[in-house]
Design a protein around this motif. Structure first.
Motif, PDB file in Angstrom:
ATOM      1  N   SER A 193      42.539  60.179  47.781  1.00 13.48           N
ATOM      2  CA  SER A 193      43.454  60.118  46.636  1.00 13.48           C
ATOM      3  C   SER A 193      44.396  58.937  46.814  1.00 13.48           C
ATOM      4  CB  SER A 193      44.257  61.419  46.527  1.00 13.48           C
ATOM      5  OG  SER A 193      43.400  62.533  46.338  1.00 13.48           O
ATOM      6  N   MET A 194      44.314  57.966  45.889  1.00 13.68           N
ATOM      7  CA  MET A 194      45.147  56.774  45.966  1.00 13.68           C
ATOM      8  C   MET A 194      46.281  56.899  44.954  1.00 13.68           C
ATOM      9  SD  MET A 194      45.681  53.778  47.331  1.00 13.68           S
ATOM     10  CE  MET A 194      44.137  53.324  48.118  1.00 13.68           C
ATOM     11  N   HIS A 195      47.512  56.951  45.447  1.00 14.14           N
ATOM     12  CA  HIS A 195      48.692  57.068  44.585  1.00 14.14           C
ATOM     13  C   HIS A 195      49.382  55.708  44.536  1.00 14.14           C
ATOM     14  CE1 HIS A 195      48.201  61.462  44.829  1.00 14.14           C
ATOM     15  NE2 HIS A 195      47.985  61.255  46.129  1.00 14.14           N
ATOM     16  N   VAL A 196      49.431  55.101  43.370  1.00 12.63           N
ATOM     17  CA  VAL A 196      49.996  53.766  43.211  1.00 12.63           C
ATOM     18  C   VAL A 196      51.211  53.854  42.297  1.00 12.63           C
ATOM     19  CG1 VAL A 196      49.598  51.434  42.337  1.00 12.63           C
ATOM     20  CG2 VAL A 196      47.793  52.626  43.588  1.00 12.63           C
ATOM     21  N   PHE A 197      52.298  53.222  42.712  1.00 17.94           N
ATOM     22  CA  PHE A 197      53.528  53.184  41.930  1.00 17.94           C
ATOM     23  C   PHE A 197      53.878  51.706  41.732  1.00 17.94           C
ATOM     24  CE2 PHE A 197      53.304  56.714  44.858  1.00 17.94           C
ATOM     25  CZ  PHE A 197      53.414  57.807  44.010  1.00 17.94           C
ATOM     26  N   ARG A 198      54.059  51.282  40.505  1.00 24.41           N
ATOM     27  CA  ARG A 198      54.283  49.866  40.251  1.00 24.41           C
ATOM     28  C   ARG A 198      55.136  49.693  39.010  1.00 24.41           C
ATOM     29  NH1 ARG A 198      48.632  47.474  37.645  1.00 24.41           N
ATOM     30  NH2 ARG A 198      48.442  49.009  35.977  1.00 24.41           N
ATOM     31  N   THR A 199      55.625  48.479  38.831  1.00 25.38           N
ATOM     32  CA  THR A 199      56.355  48.103  37.627  1.00 25.38           C
ATOM     33  C   THR A 199      55.714  46.839  37.065  1.00 25.38           C
ATOM     34  OG1 THR A 199      57.896  46.777  38.936  1.00 25.38           O
ATOM     35  CG2 THR A 199      58.547  49.039  38.434  1.00 25.38           C
ATOM     36  N   GLY A 200      55.676  46.728  35.764  1.00 24.98           N
ATOM     37  CA  GLY A 200      55.137  45.520  35.146  1.00 24.98           C
ATOM     38  C   GLY A 200      53.699  45.671  34.739  1.00 24.98           C
ATOM     39  N   ASP A 201      53.407  45.284  33.512  1.00 23.84           N
ATOM     40  CA  ASP A 201      52.035  45.390  33.000  1.00 23.84           C
ATOM     41  C   ASP A 201      51.072  44.491  33.755  1.00 23.84           C
ATOM     42  OD1 ASP A 201      52.911  47.181  31.095  1.00 23.84           O
ATOM     43  OD2 ASP A 201      53.251  45.638  29.567  1.00 23.84           O
ATOM     44  N   TYR A 202      51.599  43.434  34.387  1.00 26.45           N
ATOM     45  CA  TYR A 202      50.730  42.432  35.000  1.00 26.45           C
ATOM     46  C   TYR A 202      50.707  42.523  36.529  1.00 26.45           C
ATOM     47  CZ  TYR A 202      51.093  40.471  30.323  1.00 26.45           C
ATOM     48  OH  TYR A 202      51.071  40.292  28.948  1.00 26.45           O
ATOM     49  N   LYS A 203      51.383  43.504  37.095  1.00 26.50           N
ATOM     50  CA  LYS A 203      51.403  43.638  38.552  1.00 26.50           C
ATOM     51  C   LYS A 203      50.115  44.319  38.982  1.00 26.50           C
ATOM     52  CE  LYS A 203      53.558  42.691  42.322  1.00 26.50           C
ATOM     53  NZ  LYS A 203      53.761  41.294  42.690  1.00 26.50           N
ATOM     54  N   ASP A 204      49.097  43.505  39.265  1.00 29.59           N
ATOM     55  CA  ASP A 204      47.743  44.027  39.456  1.00 29.59           C
ATOM     56  C   ASP A 204      47.254  43.984  40.893  1.00 29.59           C
ATOM     57  OD1 ASP A 204      47.654  41.291  39.535  1.00 29.59           O
ATOM     58  OD2 ASP A 204      46.223  41.053  37.904  1.00 29.59           O
ATOM     59  N   ALA A 205      48.188  43.908  41.852  1.00 31.54           N
ATOM     60  CA  ALA A 205      47.772  43.822  43.255  1.00 31.54           C
ATOM     61  C   ALA A 205      46.937  45.019  43.681  1.00 31.54           C
ATOM     62  CB  ALA A 205      49.002  43.688  44.157  1.00 31.54           C
ATOM     63  N   MET A 206      47.237  46.194  43.125  1.00 31.76           N
ATOM     64  CA  MET A 206      46.547  47.411  43.566  1.00 31.76           C
ATOM     65  C   MET A 206      45.388  47.798  42.662  1.00 31.76           C
ATOM     66  SD  MET A 206      47.952  48.218  46.361  1.00 31.76           S
ATOM     67  CE  MET A 206      47.229  49.833  46.594  1.00 31.76           C
ATOM     68  N   MET A 214      38.444  44.505  36.327  1.00 27.07           N
ATOM     69  CA  MET A 214      39.723  43.891  36.002  1.00 27.07           C
ATOM     70  C   MET A 214      40.264  44.437  34.680  1.00 27.07           C
ATOM     71  SD  MET A 214      40.476  39.782  35.565  1.00 27.07           S
ATOM     72  CE  MET A 214      40.179  39.410  37.293  1.00 27.07           C
ATOM     73  N   SER A 215      41.550  44.744  34.649  1.00 16.53           N
ATOM     74  CA  SER A 215      42.168  45.235  33.419  1.00 16.53           C
ATOM     75  C   SER A 215      42.344  44.088  32.430  1.00 16.53           C
ATOM     76  CB  SER A 215      43.528  45.858  33.719  1.00 16.53           C
ATOM     77  OG  SER A 215      44.452  44.856  34.131  1.00 16.53           O
ATOM     78  N   ASP A 216      42.549  44.436  31.158  1.00 14.95           N
ATOM     79  CA  ASP A 216      42.753  43.419  30.126  1.00 14.95           C
ATOM     80  C   ASP A 216      44.004  42.595  30.409  1.00 14.95           C
ATOM     81  OD1 ASP A 216      40.490  44.277  28.821  1.00 14.95           O
ATOM     82  OD2 ASP A 216      41.570  45.550  27.392  1.00 14.95           O
ATOM     83  N   ALA A 217      45.075  43.249  30.877  1.00 15.49           N
ATOM     84  CA  ALA A 217      46.313  42.533  31.176  1.00 15.49           C
ATOM     85  C   ALA A 217      46.116  41.555  32.327  1.00 15.49           C
ATOM     86  CB  ALA A 217      47.426  43.528  31.511  1.00 15.49           C
ATOM     87  N   ARG A 219      43.258  40.249  33.271  1.00 17.99           N
ATOM     88  CA  ARG A 219      42.373  39.182  32.796  1.00 17.99           C
ATOM     89  C   ARG A 219      43.160  38.145  31.985  1.00 17.99           C
ATOM     90  NH1 ARG A 219      37.075  39.535  32.882  1.00 17.99           N
ATOM     91  NH2 ARG A 219      37.188  41.802  33.120  1.00 17.99           N
ATOM     92  N   GLU A 220      44.095  38.622  31.175  1.00 13.63           N
ATOM     93  CA  GLU A 220      44.872  37.727  30.304  1.00 13.63           C
ATOM     94  C   GLU A 220      45.702  36.735  31.111  1.00 13.63           C
ATOM     95  OE1 GLU A 220      48.918  37.981  27.652  1.00 13.63           O
ATOM     96  OE2 GLU A 220      47.709  39.805  27.881  1.00 13.63           O
ATOM     97  N   HIS A 221      46.522  37.238  32.038  1.00 15.83           N
ATOM     98  CA  HIS A 221      47.442  36.309  32.715  1.00 15.83           C
ATOM     99  C   HIS A 221      46.734  35.476  33.779  1.00 15.83           C
ATOM    100  CE1 HIS A 221      48.669  37.925  36.799  1.00 15.83           C
ATOM    101  NE2 HIS A 221      47.991  38.963  36.359  1.00 15.83           N
ATOM    102  N   ASN A 222      45.698  36.015  34.404  1.00 14.16           N
ATOM    103  CA  ASN A 222      44.952  35.207  35.372  1.00 14.16           C
ATOM    104  C   ASN A 222      44.174  34.086  34.680  1.00 14.16           C
ATOM    105  OD1 ASN A 222      45.381  36.266  38.125  1.00 14.16           O
ATOM    106  ND2 ASN A 222      44.612  38.165  37.268  1.00 14.16           N
ATOM    107  N   GLN A 223      43.635  34.375  33.507  1.00 10.00           N
ATOM    108  CA  GLN A 223      42.918  33.347  32.758  1.00 10.00           C
ATOM    109  C   GLN A 223      43.856  32.201  32.375  1.00 10.00           C
ATOM    110  OE1 GLN A 223      39.317  33.756  31.707  1.00 10.00           O
ATOM    111  NE2 GLN A 223      39.765  31.585  31.878  1.00 10.00           N
ATOM    112  N   CYS A 224      45.103  32.548  32.085  1.00  5.01           N
ATOM    113  CA  CYS A 224      46.079  31.547  31.650  1.00  5.01           C
ATOM    114  C   CYS A 224      46.353  30.517  32.747  1.00  5.01           C
ATOM    115  CB  CYS A 224      47.368  32.253  31.227  1.00  5.01           C
ATOM    116  SG  CYS A 224      48.634  31.129  30.591  1.00  5.01           S
ATOM    117  N   TRP A 225      46.757  31.001  33.932  1.00  2.00           N
ATOM    118  CA  TRP A 225      47.087  30.033  34.980  1.00  2.00           C
ATOM    119  C   TRP A 225      45.842  29.347  35.534  1.00  2.00           C
ATOM    120  CZ3 TRP A 225      44.957  30.685  39.742  1.00  2.00           C
ATOM    121  CH2 TRP A 225      44.679  31.977  40.199  1.00  2.00           C
ATOM    122  N   LEU A 226      44.700  30.051  35.505  1.00  2.00           N
ATOM    123  CA  LEU A 226      43.461  29.453  35.987  1.00  2.00           C
ATOM    124  C   LEU A 226      43.062  28.264  35.099  1.00  2.00           C
ATOM    125  CD1 LEU A 226      41.601  30.247  38.369  1.00  2.00           C
ATOM    126  CD2 LEU A 226      40.139  31.401  36.722  1.00  2.00           C
TER     127      LEU A 226
END
Length: 619
Positions: A193-206, A214-217, A219-226
């Motif tokens: 059981s993996m319990h993840v607590f985070r803030t921010g729509d784009y905080k995708d480390a976990m 990959m989530s849509d969010a 994918r969106e921000h990684n595509q931008c800087w890439l």
């Protein structure tokens, strides 16, 4: 009279024991002799190097480009010193050597031999490119050669006046990408059981631990800087090679069809596309340079290695009374003492103590190349930097390849923040993670039961399900820490937490975008950041002193030994015990070990992290 002579069995055992003793003593004596020779070689005075007139500077970087060498066990360094080329090349050394050579009349040109360069990110390549541009402006030519040029190798080669490619080689430009493995199904199959607590729509480390894709969010921000980094890469090459806009993308898009027309001749494809100037075998190419600049006995061109050249030039410098201190913060931010290549809060604070105690230090430049780490350690480092600033010492941050999440946290005390256009920064957000194994243990027939004095007693255990109350408490802690983060940034950037929240949420930005958003002050390289620090300190002449962890006397000695050719004797004596693995298999194992490596970075005592796991420069 009875025969008292030893029997055959005893004589045999005695002989074997004597043989073993002889072998043991002999090996110890040989090893001692090798060490003795190594000691003498390390302390024996060496003939001074001299730079000959009318020579070429040979720049042949190996391994990965870094701002700071990774600490290596000293004895392992001796053993491996002759086994392979250096695994890392320090960017600062390359830039200094090229800059010195631009004004040195003894240096007539520069040669880039790039076959052994692995990479290091476009940000570092840009900074080396700035130095190569200065060299070209001096009127001296740059020659580049490669056998199978990767896109990072080719980026440096494109700065040359002439680029030569092995007729059997290629220029493999494919574009930038970022791919990760996702483990949700595997975790479910293991009943973890993996319990993840985070803030921010784009905080995708976990995300890899709670999703299968990959989530849509994300994918969106990684595509931008890439895309932004790729635009810089293609635009710079097209400008340097005088190619029409869009040529690099067209080279990739039509590679298959055009290669078919050329019967698979990849070298001719690169020549026709204007990426290289000639197709000549390396030995012949070196011979042709020798015809122009003088040849060695083996027929290759006369040259002087950039590291040897740099050691001479540095020895001729006279220290100025005023100093600008340079501290490199490279790697994951962790608590405690960490070796070079990682950032320990206690290790870093000790370096800051050296700055505070040195009356000659008039400014501090912190070079950050980090995707962050533990919030607790990041805050300790930030407070240490604030103490430096309160003493009236200006602080300038120079962002390298990555300065994101916790890497940005420790940048907030700076008077100025500099980044390159392709620096990866931002990722302002935090997360926490907690693994429980109740289902996995139950599947094995292991059950957990007991009593406590409250609902929270024994609530945070790996063998029990995480209660709703415990989950709520952990998430509230993460929310509070995120609020602290954006308030720190808002105060540092002279704006409001609400404004920072709009560009935070864990989103990653390129250096260029960060400038437009007000997260950094200037775009430029490390040398420009140092010059700006001098202006803030109001000094015109100064010495740049790198403040780093000191080696122990034993480590210094072993380091000297490792630089001696005698180290090869030690290494060769152990070669027979080494087992090699194919490089592709090694890379495969590294990919499989990614979750374990990530878990090892989660060492924050409060279990809260400002870490950008996806912030890796594309290759």
């Amino acid at each position: 009279m009875a025969d008292k002579s030893p029997g055959f069995f005893r004589r045999t055992l005695g002989g074997l024991w004597n043989l073993i003793t002889w072998i043991r003593v002999t090996l110890l004596n040989v090893f001692f002799l090798v060490i003795l020779i190594a000691v003498v070689a390390a302390i024996w005075p060496k003939d001074p190097l001299e730079v000959p007139n009318k020579t070429l500077l040979k720049v042949a970087p190996t391994g990965v480009l870094v701002d700071q060498y990774t600490h290596i066990d000293p004895f392992a360094k001796v053993i491996d010193s002759q086994d392979s080329e250096p695994a890392e090349t320090r960017v600062k050394d390359l830039i200094e050597a090229i800059t010195f050579a631009a004004e040195d009349d003894r240096i007539e040109g520069l040669v880039l031999e790039l076959d052994s360069l692995v990479g290091g990110g476009i940000s570092k390549l840009e900074e080396i490119g700035d130095a190569l541009t200065v060299f070209k402006e001096s009127g001296k030519p740059i020659y580049a050669q490669g056998s199978n040029l990767t896109q990072q190798q080719y980026y440096l080669a494109s700065y040359a006046d002439e680029v030569n490619l092995n007729p059997l080689g290629s220029v493999l430009i494919t574009g930038f990408s970022t791919y990760r493995n996702y483990y949700k199904d595997a975790i479910d199959n293991l009943k973890i059981s993996m319990h993840v607590f985070r803030t921010g729509d784009y905080k995708d480390a976990m995300e890899p631990f709670i999703r299968n894709s990959m989530s849509d969010a994300s994918r969106e921000h990684n595509q931008c800087w890439l895309n932004q980094l790729w635009s810089v890469y293609t635009g710079q090459i097209e400008q340097l090679r005088d190619l029409p806009e869009g040529s690099i993308n067209d080279y990739i898009a039509t590679m298959d069809a055009k290669l078919k027309e050329l019967n698979g001749n990849a070298a001719k494809l690169a020549l026709d596309a204007g990426l290289v100037d000639s197709l000549v075998a390396p030995k012949q190419w070196r011979s042709e340079l020798g015809d122009t600049y003088g040849a060695n006995n083996d027929g290759s061109y006369k040259s002087f290695d950039y590291l040897d050249y740099l050691s001479i030039e540095r020895s001729l410098e006279f220290p100025e009374p005023d100093t600008i201190a340079l501290i490199v913060a490279r790697g994951t931010i962790k608590s405690g003492y960490q070796p070079a290549g990682q950032i320990g809060d206690k290790s870093f604070l000790e370096l800051l103590d050296q700055v505070k105690q040195d009356p000659t230090v008039k400014a501090l430049v912190v070079r950050i190349d980090s995707g962050g780490g533990g919030v607790y350690a990041s805050e300790n480092i930030r407070q240490g930097l604030m103490e430096i600033r309160e003493k009236g010492i200006p602080i300038v941050v120079s962002m390298g390849t990555v300065a994101a999440s916790g890497g940005y946290w420790i940048a907030t005390p700076a008077d100025e923040i500099w980044a390159t256009p392709t620096t990866i920064t931002g990722s302002i957000g935090v997360f926490g993670a907690f693994v429980t194994l109740e289902d996995s243990l139950k599947h094995l027939g292991i059950n957990t039961d007991g009593i406590g004095t409250s609902e929270l007693a024994g609530a945070i255990r790996a063998d029990r399900a995480l209660s709703p109350m415990a989950q709520s408490l952990l998430q509230q802690g993460i929310n509070h820490m995120y609020q602290q983060f954006i308030e720190l940034v808002a105060q540092a950037r002279d704006t409001t937490p609400e404004a920072i929240d709009q560009i935070a949420q864990g989103r990653v930005w390129s250096g260029q975008s960060a400038l437009e958003l007000g997260l950094v002050d200037e775009l430029g390289n490390l040398e420009q950041a140092i010059a700006s620090a001098a202006e803030l300190a109001e000094i015109e002449t100064y010495t740049v002193e790198t403040i780093e962890q000191e080696l122990s006397p034993f480590e210094q000695f072993v380091s000297q030994v490792s630089q001696s050719h005698v180290a090869g004797l030690i290494q060769s004596s152990l070669e027979s015990q080494q087992v090699g693995l194919p490089p592709a298999l090694i890379q495969h194992y590294k990919a499989l070990a990614e979750p374990l490596n990530f878990a090892q970075s989660l060492t924050d005592p409060r279990g809260v992290y400002a870490l950008c796991f996806e912030c890796v420069q594309p290759q």
